[in-house]
Scaffold this active site. Structure first.
Site, PDB file in Angstrom:
ATOM      1  N   LYS A  95      27.582  18.323 -19.494  1.00  0.00           N
ATOM      2  CA  LYS A  95      27.375  19.782 -19.523  1.00  0.00           C
ATOM      3  C   LYS A  95      27.707  20.479 -18.201  1.00  0.00           C
ATOM      4  O   LYS A  95      28.128  21.627 -18.203  1.00  0.00           O
ATOM      5  CB  LYS A  95      25.920  20.103 -19.899  1.00  0.00           C
ATOM      6  CG  LYS A  95      25.596  19.846 -21.363  1.00  0.00           C
ATOM      7  CD  LYS A  95      24.193  20.342 -21.675  1.00  0.00           C
ATOM      8  CE  LYS A  95      23.816  20.005 -23.096  1.00  0.00           C
ATOM      9  NZ  LYS A  95      22.542  20.598 -23.500  1.00  0.00           N
TER      10      LYS A  95
ATOM     11  N   ASP B 154      21.893  27.035 -25.163  1.00  0.00           N
ATOM     12  CA  ASP B 154      20.616  26.302 -25.229  1.00  0.00           C
ATOM     13  C   ASP B 154      19.410  27.236 -25.040  1.00  0.00           C
ATOM     14  O   ASP B 154      18.461  27.200 -25.821  1.00  0.00           O
ATOM     15  CB  ASP B 154      20.569  25.206 -24.152  1.00  0.00           C
ATOM     16  CG  ASP B 154      21.449  24.019 -24.500  1.00  0.00           C
ATOM     17  OD1 ASP B 154      21.670  23.763 -25.696  1.00  0.00           O
ATOM     18  OD2 ASP B 154      21.908  23.327 -23.566  1.00  0.00           O
TER      19      ASP B 154
ATOM     20  N   GLY C 211      14.296  19.561 -14.925  1.00  0.00           N
ATOM     21  CA  GLY C 211      15.558  18.832 -15.084  1.00  0.00           C
ATOM     22  C   GLY C 211      16.610  19.681 -15.776  1.00  0.00           C
ATOM     23  O   GLY C 211      16.502  20.918 -15.829  1.00  0.00           O
ATOM     24  N   GLY C 212      17.621  19.019 -16.308  1.00  0.00           N
ATOM     25  CA  GLY C 212      18.728  19.721 -16.958  1.00  0.00           C
ATOM     26  C   GLY C 212      18.266  20.590 -18.110  1.00  0.00           C
ATOM     27  O   GLY C 212      18.725  21.726 -18.265  1.00  0.00           O
TER      28      GLY C 212
ATOM     29  N   ARG D 273       6.925  16.614 -11.861  1.00  0.00           N
ATOM     30  CA  ARG D 273       6.429  15.405 -11.208  1.00  0.00           C
ATOM     31  C   ARG D 273       6.963  15.335  -9.778  1.00  0.00           C
ATOM     32  O   ARG D 273       6.221  15.098  -8.832  1.00  0.00           O
ATOM     33  CB  ARG D 273       6.901  14.201 -12.048  1.00  0.00           C
ATOM     34  CG  ARG D 273       6.360  12.879 -11.639  1.00  0.00           C
ATOM     35  CD  ARG D 273       6.793  11.828 -12.640  1.00  0.00           C
ATOM     36  NE  ARG D 273       8.262  11.794 -12.822  1.00  0.00           N
ATOM     37  CZ  ARG D 273       8.878  10.983 -13.657  1.00  0.00           C
ATOM     38  NH1 ARG D 273       8.198  10.152 -14.410  1.00  0.00           N
ATOM     39  NH2 ARG D 273      10.193  11.000 -13.752  1.00  0.00           N
TER      40      ARG D 273
ATOM     41  N   TYR E 223      12.625  16.630 -30.524  1.00  0.00           N
ATOM     42  CA  TYR E 223      12.499  16.653 -31.988  1.00  0.00           C
ATOM     43  C   TYR E 223      12.423  15.230 -32.568  1.00  0.00           C
ATOM     44  O   TYR E 223      12.363  15.059 -33.778  1.00  0.00           O
ATOM     45  CB  TYR E 223      13.632  17.454 -32.634  1.00  0.00           C
ATOM     46  CG  TYR E 223      15.010  17.004 -32.221  1.00  0.00           C
ATOM     47  CD1 TYR E 223      15.676  17.629 -31.171  1.00  0.00           C
ATOM     48  CD2 TYR E 223      15.632  15.934 -32.868  1.00  0.00           C
ATOM     49  CE1 TYR E 223      16.928  17.209 -30.777  1.00  0.00           C
ATOM     50  CE2 TYR E 223      16.884  15.512 -32.473  1.00  0.00           C
ATOM     51  CZ  TYR E 223      17.525  16.152 -31.433  1.00  0.00           C
ATOM     52  OH  TYR E 223      18.771  15.719 -31.043  1.00  0.00           O
TER      53      TYR E 223
HETATM   54  P1  ATR Z   1      16.925  16.442 -18.957  1.00  0.00           P
HETATM   55  O1  ATR Z   1      18.357  16.817 -18.822  1.00  0.00           O
HETATM   56  O2  ATR Z   1      16.545  15.901 -20.301  1.00  0.00           O
HETATM   57  O3  ATR Z   1      15.998  17.537 -18.514  1.00  0.00           O
HETATM   58  P2  ATR Z   1      16.503  15.110 -16.457  1.00  0.00           P
HETATM   59  O4  ATR Z   1      17.387  16.079 -15.762  1.00  0.00           O
HETATM   60  O5  ATR Z   1      16.554  13.676 -16.083  1.00  0.00           O
HETATM   61  O6  ATR Z   1      16.738  15.166 -18.000  1.00  0.00           O
HETATM   62  O7  ATR Z   1      14.985  15.628 -16.309  1.00  0.00           O
HETATM   63  C1  ATR Z   1      13.904  15.004 -16.918  1.00  0.00           C
HETATM   64  C2  ATR Z   1      12.646  15.807 -16.635  1.00  0.00           C
HETATM   65  O8  ATR Z   1      11.530  15.147 -17.234  1.00  0.00           O
HETATM   66  C3  ATR Z   1      12.321  15.921 -15.167  1.00  0.00           C
HETATM   67  O9  ATR Z   1      11.625  17.139 -14.950  1.00  0.00           O
HETATM   68  C4  ATR Z   1      11.402  14.703 -14.952  1.00  0.00           C
HETATM   69  O10 ATR Z   1      10.584  14.787 -13.829  1.00  0.00           O
HETATM   70  P3  ATR Z   1      11.160  14.301 -12.397  1.00  0.00           P
HETATM   71  O11 ATR Z   1      12.069  15.388 -11.911  1.00  0.00           O
HETATM   72  O12 ATR Z   1       9.953  14.132 -11.553  1.00  0.00           O
HETATM   73  O13 ATR Z   1      11.884  12.995 -12.653  1.00  0.00           O
HETATM   74  C5  ATR Z   1      10.597  14.800 -16.212  1.00  0.00           C
HETATM   75  N1  ATR Z   1       9.922  13.563 -16.636  1.00  0.00           N
HETATM   76  C6  ATR Z   1      10.480  12.502 -17.257  1.00  0.00           C
HETATM   77  N2  ATR Z   1       9.535  11.589 -17.564  1.00  0.00           N
HETATM   78  C7  ATR Z   1       8.340  12.088 -17.138  1.00  0.00           C
HETATM   79  C8  ATR Z   1       6.979  11.637 -17.181  1.00  0.00           C
HETATM   80  N3  ATR Z   1       6.655  10.462 -17.733  1.00  0.00           N
HETATM   81  N4  ATR Z   1       6.027  12.427 -16.651  1.00  0.00           N
HETATM   82  C9  ATR Z   1       6.338  13.620 -16.091  1.00  0.00           C
HETATM   83  N5  ATR Z   1       7.596  14.113 -16.038  1.00  0.00           N
HETATM   84  C10 ATR Z   1       8.582  13.363 -16.553  1.00  0.00           C
END
Ligand code: ATR
Length: 286
Positions: free
Chosen positions: A71, A107, A134-135, A157, A229
């Site tokens: 993306k 989105d 995140g993304g 986190r 989902y």
């Molecule tokens: P996406 O594109 O799906 O958002 P990503 O960019 O890897 O994927 O981001 C994942 C998000 O889920 C992030 O905000 C991540 O937190 P971190 O930035 O600290 O890694 C969060 N995330 C994933 N697993 C988690 C968990 N078990 N508890 C809390 N936050 C989580």
């Protein structure tokens, strides 16, 4: 299956792509409106993305969706990028207009459309908690900020990621009140009108973890919103339901981002219910 010689071809580029629901959703829409169009999944590796985008023109495709992990990277290969998509920093929909490729991001608007239709929630002047930076958070945050909430708290986190997101988006929305916090330090949880989980916590295939926030402490008329989902009933939604809260499930965003893409490609309003039924059938078949 009949494939006429003048059929218009669309598709989705991603890696992995096997589990995408978008072909079911889009082909159901084309069928519902008897459009001479077909939508196919394409597994595109990072190193082939440039050629894959060039092939949209070479093969005279009408357009494509772009999903993980392309993306952001796809933007440099396009002729034009819509202003909102540029600010969000990601494109999920490409339209080929006479050999000119334009990138959009549906989105965030798809998320809002789904939220509005399914819960009647109005973002304006509301106090919102968004879990994740995140993304997936980016398009949603952008679409929320466009609608003037009273405050948005981004809880992540890794707090630096939330800080970076705030710094980036504050430039576009200088009037907005954006707070940031760690997921373990969220304060005044009972004050939020909308709690959105954009993290992957709760997604099937991920480790069982304890809930990031406890719905028993939420405001009684809060809306609890997911973009996951699979499963449809995430641990957060199950707990929110037990506490009598309003739920917004994740499938709607997928359907509505696709519906907005459909409109960009065809100029027609999407047959949303046909798309939703097809998505549910595909999910159940898994
Ligand atoms: P996406 O594109 O799906 O958002 P990503 O960019 O890897 O994927 O981001 C994942 C998000 O889920 C992030 O905000 C991540 O937190 P971190 O930035 O600290 O890694 C969060 N995330 C994933 N697993 C988690 C968990 N078990 N508890 C809390 N936050 C989580």
């Amino acid at each position: 299956m009949k494939i006429p010689g003048d059929i218009k071809i669309l598709g989705i580029f991603g890696d992995p792509i096997e589990h995408t629901l978008s072909p079911s959703i889009q082909n159901a829409a084309f069928n519902a409106l008897s459009l001479n169009m077909v939508y196919l999944p394409f597994n595109v590796k990072n190193e082939n993305l440039k050629e894959a985008v060039a092939s949209i023109k070479a093969l005279n495709m009408l357009g494509v969706n772009v999903t993980i992990p392309h993306k952001e990277a796809v933007m440099e290969f396009l002729d034009k990028v819509d202003e909102d998509a540029e600010k969000i920093g990601a494109v999920n929909t490409i339209v080929n207009r006479g050999g000119v490729l334009t990138g959009y991001n549906t989105d965030g608007e798809g998320y809002i459309e789904s939220l509005t239709q399914e819960t009647a929630f109005e973002v304006s002047n509301k106090n919102i908690l968004m879990l994740g930076a995140g993304g997936a958070a980016r398009g949603i945050l952008y679409a929320l900020l466009k609608r003037n909430p009273s405050k948005i708290t981004i809880a992540n986190r890794t707090i630096e990621r939330a800080e970076n997101l705030k710094a980036e988006f504050s430039k576009f929305f200088p009037e907005a009140t954006i707070n940031i916090t760690g997921t373990n330090k969220i304060e005044s949880i009972e004050t939020f009108d909308l709690i959105i989980n954009t993290t992957s916590s709760g997604m099937s295939g991920t480790e069982e973890t304890k809930l990031i926030v406890e719905p028993k402490n939420f405001k009684k008329d809060a809306v609890v919103s997911e973009i996951i989902y699979k499963p449809m009933e995430t641990p957060l939604l199950i707990e929110a339901e037990k506490n009598g809260l309003r739920l917004h499930k994740g499938l709607g965003m997928l359907i509505h981002q696709g519906a907005l893409g459909f409109k960009l490609w065809t100029g027609k309003d999407a047959p949303v219910e046909a798309m939703r039924s097809a998505a549910l059938v595909s999910l159940e078949a898994r």
